[in-house]
Design an enzyme around this catalytic site. Structure first.
Site, PDB file in Angstrom:
ATOM      1  CE1 TYR B 440       0.583   0.308   4.333  1.00 38.97           C
ATOM      2  CE2 TYR B 440      -1.569  -0.772   4.504  1.00 38.97           C
ATOM      3  CZ  TYR B 440      -0.239  -0.329   5.415  1.00 38.97           C
ATOM      4  OH  TYR B 440       0.022  -0.389   7.107  1.00 38.97           O
ATOM      5  CD  GLU B 441      -0.362   5.443   1.716  1.00 33.42           C
ATOM      6  OE1 GLU B 441       0.152   6.049   1.554  1.00 33.42           O
ATOM      7  OE2 GLU B 441      -1.739   5.087   3.140  1.00 33.42           O
ATOM      8  N   GLY B 442       1.816   2.868  -2.550  1.00 32.26           N
ATOM      9  CA  GLY B 442       2.267   2.467  -3.490  1.00 32.26           C
ATOM     10  C   GLY B 442       2.715   1.404  -4.240  1.00 32.26           C
ATOM     11  CD  GLN B 447       6.673   4.102  -3.270  1.00 34.41           C
ATOM     12  OE1 GLN B 447       7.194   5.159  -2.600  1.00 34.41           O
ATOM     13  NE2 GLN B 447       5.439   4.066  -2.925  1.00 34.41           N
TER      14      GLN B 447
END
Lengths: 596, 596
Positions: B440-442, B447
């Site tokens: 999650y969060e990319g 990243q």
């Protein structure tokens, strides 16, 4: 929902082309497995795995096994029916001797099929897997009466088998075990003690369960030298072979585990249960090792199997999921986005897994053939060489295939993004199921120690020297072949690293065993990489020859690209392992225990 | 049952000695966090994590969240009470501005404490974590009215926050999103659409939930250029600030997930819900990125936190579990076996994890300080440099800390052997919980692309050049210090690898972007290793100086040995990543999609 297709084309390429198993037609059972018979069996096995076992995989995870108050255990819905079909199909005794109802076919075939079964349903596959292990142990160490009593019923799937080693306070260090055996006037023993982590210890798939149990006979020496092996059936057997009353063994509880929920992992309580000695008194460890070596090969196959099924589902998802655009410009301009397989990082993941899977599968076939030769060859020298190789490769295969296999399920899950974390997608089950294979049948750190501490020095390093000789000769033979240069040059470099690491161990580990201990895991991984490099070179050579002979199949082209990915991206890791090994044990051992 | 002790000594060493945060007393809020205040806050936070949050961790996993037919969600037993205590303790607004009820203390302190909370109970820690992210986004982009309406209530823990980005067909590629916003005469918007994977989307911990939602205003351009950010409260707010009726947003279902069961992951249905624009029309991505950068730092901390708690439990087990004897001879001859910490392979595992944890913690403090400087410094040049570094390090920190953090939970689990696979031991929960942070969060592949494709080339490479300059200068400064040679020489080598990789990208990725894509993950890992090497050098130098000044603490000795383990065993991996990067994208991109 995940899907699965058995990799038949790859298996046939390995059996027919790379290892040409027809060359072994002089061995018992091999000529019965001619190419057409083999392909028919493999395709039946594939069908069974895909159509019967795979659909039960998620049910097994969700339902798990249930223990009832009377100690009985119910397996997940559908397992019992599937096991009946499995037994009826003759899959349990594929490689068991004909005199006990088996078909006597090569173990190589059984291990190949085990991959399909495990990929489709790992928890289910453990029931027959353990039964086959028990058959193997009884074949080598059982009395004729024991063989006749137990093996045909296990081959028929009427009864199943287990291994009982671990106790609450001892797993790796079996010398500490406390389960007692007291000799009875009739020659049997009364077994008393508690065993834990007993896979398939209790279930409803079969009428009886044949427990192979390690215990210490009253008055036996302490440590591993006082351990004996016993066969303890769940239900006693009457003189006429019919089932008698229940024996003093019961399932005390089943474990709540991270995965393989469809397999019942039991605490087994032995309370004066009647057992019979298998093999000689106090020689239980040797007898158990027969079973463990078979089992370790099988566990290595589990690592491969989970990596394969995870790969297949990730590849399907990557071809279908539309998200973002290729860095080089839109590839599917008619769609709202490109499939994510256009992204190099997704391909990196898929090719990393695939390059492992195909090398690991080759290694399984190669090693299983050694097992067949070791057990079936009439030529003592050939048998000896095969046994050497089998002993050397078993820890590498178990350790590396399960470590990397697990890591690959995690990589494959990553392809799904957030969806990979959701249970219904099935990817997270692969991760949870695959995790156990790094632990059981000897945690992988133990495999590494077995390699470095036992297999390497055995017989003056005869096995490892033979391996270096074989790989070195192969590299030399094909060193002048320009088409093979992308494979041979990196293989030679990697072999050099392994030889340097081996030399370093010889020079540094005798006087200071901690140098071996601190190097063990890296040495095992290095050994695995070199073996994979050798497998890839052999596969590439055969693929190139077939292409040169006019075979234009996509399969062969893909094989060569996957092989190049392996040598470019994965094989260079050997240098890292060598550097770690050569850093020695000083820093690792410096701190006092309380500093951690 | 697992235990947890917050690593206060290590945190104090970093804040006081390595990064000397008192140097930043010119920044708002820093002088309020003097050493004694800081230590008092940290020790309170440690106590809360150890005594309140940790005991709820397994309950949270077992019970999970339950959605009722009316769409309401109940969190696991004890969570509500703990959240009340958490809010009452002022932990939510530790770094929020005083004018909104916060304490204005450095983000560095909040992130340090977040490690404790997550290690103790990751699923719980997400509720405040997301609330802090929502506060951050509103602070930067909200209107004064929005700030006054929402922030004080979130700081007080009366309300919590969420991020609503993902939809069933789009996660990474938000340009595809379909949620619609229709402007109303009163300036508000009606929001309609379905969002998935919404952490803390519905629960019973607070009176209201402040959803930050990405949606497309009617008539807005396609793609990411037409996305706007809205604030959509679960319950409407009356003019006097009291809670009004329910808004048209509800939880349609909660996901069955691999882990973090204590956090409710919701499908959120927006059915003409009333929302207000945050920031400018069609500038929602920029606004959301503020929240995402905060959140990415926080997710990196989760990787560290899970690695730390897994390490602690593995170390305890390794000191207590008796199994086998040391290779160098019995260490506890009075006991039936030695504790397994005598085995080099167990120490290898423990030191690998610990060497990561301590470097990662240093990186978190170092990067959080940049965040504080970027937001609080009055000096534009200093602010600019800090922003550069923060932008560059965020993807590295998120990707590497979560990848390695997860891998470390698996390593720690391995120390337990079969017991690590059993739910009651708690080790397998760490593995399952830690897994989400890579996604999650990319997802971490994103990243890596953010690093290579955006952060590296930005402003002509200004940020990366500054990083090379800083590390190079440090290596040069201490190059002549003999005691530092074990750290500086390997750091210089590793930095050289990173510089070569960067050069290779400059030369090869402009014309062929797939070269960047195929290199991205390895480049990110290489970057992380060099950063860790730099952190270790700085920690080692400070430890050596303190020892030279007469400090004889075991902590400092252990620090130096752990650092040497890092440079000997982990840092050499940089060469592997460089080799992979330089192998280019040709093989990776060669196969057609259907070949996979």
């Amino acid at each position: 929902m995940p899907s699965y297709k058995a990799p038949l084309e790859d298996v046939n390429f390995l059996l027919n082309d790379v290892f040409q198993i027809d060359r072994y037609n002089n061995l018992p059972g091999f000529s019965d497995a001619s190419a057409d018979v083999r392909e028919a069996i493999l395709s039946e096995a594939a069908k069974f795995a895909e159509e019967v076992l795979q659909p039960l995989n998620r049910v097994g995870d969700l339902e798990g096994c249930v223990r009832h108050d009377d100690g009985s255990v119910t397996t997940p819905k559908g397992f019992k029916e599937a096991f009946r079909q499995f037994a009826a199909g003759g899959w349990l005794g594929l490689s068991a001797p004909a005199e006990y109802g088996g078909q006597g076919l090569p173990v190589t075939l059984t291990q190949t099929i085990a991959e399909f079964q495990t990929a489709a349903n790992m928890a289910f596959g453990m029931y027959p897997g353990l039964t086959q292990g028990a058959i193997a142990a009884l074949l080598v160490h059982g009395t004729e009466e024991q063989k006749k009593t137990f093996i045909p019923r296990m081959v028929a799937g009427e009864w199943t088998g287990t291994m009982n080693l671990t106790e609450p306070h001892c797993g790796t260090d079996l010398g500490l075990l406390r389960t007692r055996a007291v000799k009875q006037p009739d020659g049997s023993y009364k077994i008393t003690g508690t065993k834990i982590f007993i896979s398939a210890g209790e279930h409803d798939l079969a009428d009886n369960i044949v427990h192979l149990v390690l215990a210490r006979i009253e008055g036996a020496p302490a440590g591993t030298k006082g351990i004996s092996l016993f066969v303890v059936p769940k239900r006693l057997i009457n003189a006429d072979g019919s089932l008698g009353g229940s024996n003093g063994v019961s399932c005390g509880s089943i474990e709540h585990k991270m995965g393989i929920h469809g397999n019942s992992t039991c605490v087994m309580n032995y309370d004066g249960a009647t057992g019979w000695l298998v093999g000689a008194e106090n020689k239980g460890m040797q007898a158990m090792f027969v079973m463990m070596n078979e089992a370790r090969l099988g566990v290595g196959v589990q690592g491969l199997a989970m990596s394969e099924v995870a790969y297949q589902n990730a590849a399907i998802y990557a071809r279908e999921r539309l998200q973002g655009r290729a860095l080089s410009g839109p590839q599917a301009p008619d769609k709202p986005a490109d499939p994510i397989i256009v992204h190099p990082d997704i391909r990196r993941i898929l090719l990393s897994i695939r390059a492992f899977n195909e090398a690991a599968r080759a290694m399984v076939v190669w090693t299983s053939l050694k097992s067949d030769i070791a057990h079936r060859s009439a030529d003592e020298k050939e048998r000896q060489a095969a046994e050497d190789q089998l002993g050397l490769m078993t820890p590498v295969l178990k350790g590396v295939l399960t470590d990397t296999g697990f890591a690959n399920t995690v990589l494959a899950q990553q392809v799904f993004g957030g969806h990979g974390y959701i249970a219904e997608q099935g990817m997270e089950q692969f991760v949870r199921d695959a995790r156990i294979a790094m632990i059981y049948e000897g945690a992988n750190g133990i495999q590494a120690l077995d390699l470095v501490g036992r297999k390497l020095p055995r017989d003056g390093g005869r096995a490892v020297m033979a391996f270096f000789g074989e790989v070195g000769a192969y590299a030399k033979e094909h060193g002048g072949d320009e088409a093979m240069a992308p494979f041979i040059a990196p293989l030679s470099t990697a072999l050099g690293h392994l030889q340097q690491a081996t030399m370093w161990l010889m020079q540094n580990a005798m006087a200071k065993p901690d140098n071996a201990g601190a190097a063990a895991t890296d040495y095992m991984k290095l050994f695995g990489l070199v073996t994979f490099g050798y497998m890839w070179a052999r596969m590439a050579k055969v693929a190139q020859d077939k292409i040169a002979a006019g075979d234009g199949s996509a399969y062969l082209k893909t094989k060569l690209v996957t092989g190049r990915f392996f040598v470019e991206r994965l094989l260079p890791e050997t240098a890292l392992h060598l550097a770690r090994i050569q850093s020695g044990c000083a820093t690792t051992m410096e701190l006092p225990a309380e500093a951690f």
